[in-house]
Scaffold this motif. Structure first.
Motif, PDB file in Angstrom:
ATOM      1  N   GLY A  69       0.579 -60.080 -67.331  1.00  0.00           N
ATOM      2  CA  GLY A  69       1.776 -59.108 -67.039  1.00  0.00           C
ATOM      3  C   GLY A  69       2.107 -59.007 -65.491  1.00  0.00           C
ATOM      4  N   PHE A  70       0.813 -58.885 -65.031  1.00  0.00           N
ATOM      5  CA  PHE A  70       0.862 -58.637 -63.359  1.00  0.00           C
ATOM      6  C   PHE A  70       1.400 -60.111 -62.750  1.00  0.00           C
ATOM      7  N   VAL A  71       1.150 -61.116 -63.109  1.00  0.00           N
ATOM      8  CA  VAL A  71       1.512 -62.381 -62.712  1.00  0.00           C
ATOM      9  C   VAL A  71       3.276 -62.822 -62.868  1.00  0.00           C
ATOM     10  N   VAL A  72       3.588 -62.145 -64.070  1.00  0.00           N
ATOM     11  CA  VAL A  72       4.875 -62.131 -64.483  1.00  0.00           C
ATOM     12  C   VAL A  72       5.636 -61.321 -63.384  1.00  0.00           C
ATOM     13  N   LEU A  73       5.240 -60.129 -63.115  1.00  0.00           N
ATOM     14  CA  LEU A  73       5.651 -59.266 -62.200  1.00  0.00           C
ATOM     15  C   LEU A  73       5.783 -59.811 -60.699  1.00  0.00           C
ATOM     16  N   ALA A  74       4.811 -60.150 -60.338  1.00  0.00           N
ATOM     17  CA  ALA A  74       4.501 -60.863 -59.164  1.00  0.00           C
ATOM     18  C   ALA A  74       5.416 -61.927 -58.869  1.00  0.00           C
ATOM     19  N   LEU A  75       5.704 -62.938 -59.804  1.00  0.00           N
ATOM     20  CA  LEU A  75       6.634 -63.969 -59.722  1.00  0.00           C
ATOM     21  C   LEU A  75       8.226 -63.479 -59.730  1.00  0.00           C
ATOM     22  N   ALA A  76       8.315 -62.548 -60.475  1.00  0.00           N
ATOM     23  CA  ALA A  76       9.688 -61.913 -60.572  1.00  0.00           C
ATOM     24  C   ALA A  76      10.004 -61.180 -59.071  1.00  0.00           C
ATOM     25  N   VAL A  77       9.090 -60.467 -58.698  1.00  0.00           N
ATOM     26  CA  VAL A  77       9.302 -59.971 -57.371  1.00  0.00           C
ATOM     27  C   VAL A  77       9.697 -60.924 -56.220  1.00  0.00           C
ATOM     28  N   SER A  78       8.666 -61.974 -56.398  1.00  0.00           N
ATOM     29  CA  SER A  78       8.783 -63.031 -55.213  1.00  0.00           C
ATOM     30  C   SER A  78      10.290 -63.725 -55.376  1.00  0.00           C
ATOM     31  N   ILE A 151      -9.274 -54.584 -53.376  1.00  0.00           N
ATOM     32  CA  ILE A 151      -9.229 -55.851 -52.491  1.00  0.00           C
ATOM     33  C   ILE A 151      -8.105 -56.571 -52.874  1.00  0.00           C
ATOM     34  N   LEU A 152      -8.093 -56.878 -54.120  1.00  0.00           N
ATOM     35  CA  LEU A 152      -7.279 -58.003 -54.830  1.00  0.00           C
ATOM     36  C   LEU A 152      -5.856 -57.601 -54.439  1.00  0.00           C
ATOM     37  N   CYS A 153      -5.569 -56.048 -54.640  1.00  0.00           N
ATOM     38  CA  CYS A 153      -4.210 -55.418 -54.483  1.00  0.00           C
ATOM     39  C   CYS A 153      -3.811 -55.876 -53.060  1.00  0.00           C
ATOM     40  N   THR A 154      -4.879 -55.807 -51.939  1.00  0.00           N
ATOM     41  CA  THR A 154      -4.527 -55.955 -50.576  1.00  0.00           C
ATOM     42  C   THR A 154      -4.301 -57.586 -50.304  1.00  0.00           C
ATOM     43  N   ILE A 155      -4.903 -58.310 -51.191  1.00  0.00           N
ATOM     44  CA  ILE A 155      -4.693 -59.698 -50.863  1.00  0.00           C
ATOM     45  C   ILE A 155      -3.317 -60.155 -51.381  1.00  0.00           C
ATOM     46  N   VAL A 156      -2.823 -59.647 -52.778  1.00  0.00           N
ATOM     47  CA  VAL A 156      -1.652 -59.848 -53.284  1.00  0.00           C
ATOM     48  C   VAL A 156      -0.538 -59.236 -52.379  1.00  0.00           C
ATOM     49  N   LYS A 157      -0.590 -58.086 -51.879  1.00  0.00           N
ATOM     50  CA  LYS A 157       0.231 -57.422 -50.925  1.00  0.00           C
ATOM     51  C   LYS A 157       0.726 -58.435 -49.754  1.00  0.00           C
ATOM     52  N   LEU A 158      -0.416 -58.983 -48.976  1.00  0.00           N
ATOM     53  CA  LEU A 158       0.012 -59.968 -48.269  1.00  0.00           C
ATOM     54  C   LEU A 158       0.639 -61.386 -48.591  1.00  0.00           C
ATOM     55  N   ALA A 159       0.229 -61.649 -49.836  1.00  0.00           N
ATOM     56  CA  ALA A 159       0.692 -63.072 -50.310  1.00  0.00           C
ATOM     57  C   ALA A 159       2.184 -62.903 -50.635  1.00  0.00           C
ATOM     58  N   VAL A 160       2.355 -61.846 -51.521  1.00  0.00           N
ATOM     59  CA  VAL A 160       3.900 -61.529 -51.675  1.00  0.00           C
ATOM     60  C   VAL A 160       4.845 -60.999 -50.411  1.00  0.00           C
ATOM     61  N   GLY A 161       4.394 -60.039 -49.767  1.00  0.00           N
ATOM     62  CA  GLY A 161       4.945 -59.812 -48.540  1.00  0.00           C
ATOM     63  C   GLY A 161       6.353 -59.125 -48.895  1.00  0.00           C
ATOM     64  N   SER A 178       4.805 -53.942 -49.812  1.00  0.00           N
ATOM     65  CA  SER A 178       5.001 -52.856 -50.936  1.00  0.00           C
ATOM     66  C   SER A 178       4.452 -53.227 -52.076  1.00  0.00           C
ATOM     67  N   PHE A 179       4.354 -54.623 -52.399  1.00  0.00           N
ATOM     68  CA  PHE A 179       3.781 -54.853 -54.002  1.00  0.00           C
ATOM     69  C   PHE A 179       2.461 -55.284 -53.934  1.00  0.00           C
ATOM     70  N   PRO A 180       1.542 -55.159 -54.875  1.00  0.00           N
ATOM     71  CA  PRO A 180       1.769 -53.651 -55.545  1.00  0.00           C
ATOM     72  C   PRO A 180       1.227 -52.589 -55.086  1.00  0.00           C
ATOM     73  N   SER A 181       1.526 -51.572 -55.573  1.00  0.00           N
ATOM     74  CA  SER A 181       0.991 -50.035 -55.044  1.00  0.00           C
ATOM     75  C   SER A 181      -0.631 -50.029 -55.003  1.00  0.00           C
TER      76      SER A 181
END
Length: 277
Positions: A69-78, A151-161, A178-181
């Protein structure tokens, strides 16, 4: 004649572009909806496995469901997909329902649920746990669970931007991705772990109340982030899913530790990872 042909060609191209865009959006919506359905199905399957006593299977399927579910949201946001369609209306709803009192409450609660505050609280509780139980394992699992999620949240923040909501609606300035909180991720991971540990060995009613309390406080923090105009709806939802995945894995490790300490727990009269303050 030539002019008419040009106009017809332009009209045809415009129609084709519009139809292509519509079908692309519909396809995106179908893919995202299917992805969410798969995620929900995995979590439900995990719940069924837990009811049947398969702790390992329950952990695997539930963690996969939250992660999917997290990956689906990340792809949708991207890709600015279908799932982001509610972000702007929800943000506007919070803006329309602002008041001075709610603003003060939101600022206080969001400050208490900040990453630094969450880390400090986790460390204090870990120290107390070790002092009272003389065991390092459960405290370490809690810290690793919360820390890895953050830590993973911070990494995803930088990756998605992803950009924050417009500064015109922000009540407190935030400029990092902004993503994720991070607030929701840290708060949910810490509170859910504490609820599980405090509820170990207690009645179903007590465990349920502790989990409801953890979820309620997390939801309140999520609402403050949207109320203050610094996060979108999908940001806070993703933070909750990331935390749920981490806690699912962390709770399994706690269960394994508890299983190895049955004799010690029986001697002390409390479960190995119950919080006793």
């Amino acid at each position: 004649m030539h002019t008419g042909h040009v106009l017809l060609s332009s009209s045809t191209s415009a129609v084709h572009a519009t139809v292509t865009e519509v079908f692309t959006e519909l396809a995106s919506a179908d893919v995202e909806a299917a992805g969410l359905a798969i995620a929900v199905g995995l979590v439900v399957l995990g719940t069924v496995r837990r009811i049947r006593g398969d702790r390992t299977g329950a952990t695997v399927f539930s963690a996969l469901g939250y992660a999917f579910g997290f990956v689906v949201l990340a792809l949708a946001v991207s890709s600015n997909g279908w799932l982001t369609g509610s972000d702007a209306p929800v943000a506007q709803w919070f803006v329309d329902h602002r008041s001075p009192v709610l603003g003060q409450l939101a600022s206080a609660l969001t400050a208490a649920g900040g990453p630094a505050e969450t880390a400090a609280l986790g460390l204090v509780i870990a120290v107390i746990m070790v002092w009272r139980t003389k065991r390092y394992g459960p405290a370490l699992v809690m810290l690793v669970t919360v820390g890895s999620a953050s830590i993973l949240c911070t990494i995803v923040k930088l990756a998605v931007g992803r950009e924050r909501p417009p500064q015109s609606i922000q009540l407190m300035l935030e400029t990092d991705p902004s993503f994720p909180s991070g607030h929701v991720t840290g708060t949910a991971a810490l509170l859910l772990m504490l609820a599980l540990m405090a509820g170990a060995g207690r009645s179903t009613t007590v465990r349920t109340l502790l989990l409801v309390l953890a979820v309620t406080v997390t939801a309140a923090v999520a609402c403050t982030r949207m109320y203050l105009g610094v996060h979108w709806l999908t940001d806070v939802c993703a933070g909750a899913l990331l935390a749920a995945c981490a806690v699912t894995l962390g709770s399994y490790v706690l269960h394994r530790l508890d299983g190895r300490s049955v004799g010690e727990s029986a001697t002390q009269g409390v479960p190995a990872h119950r919080i006793t303050l």
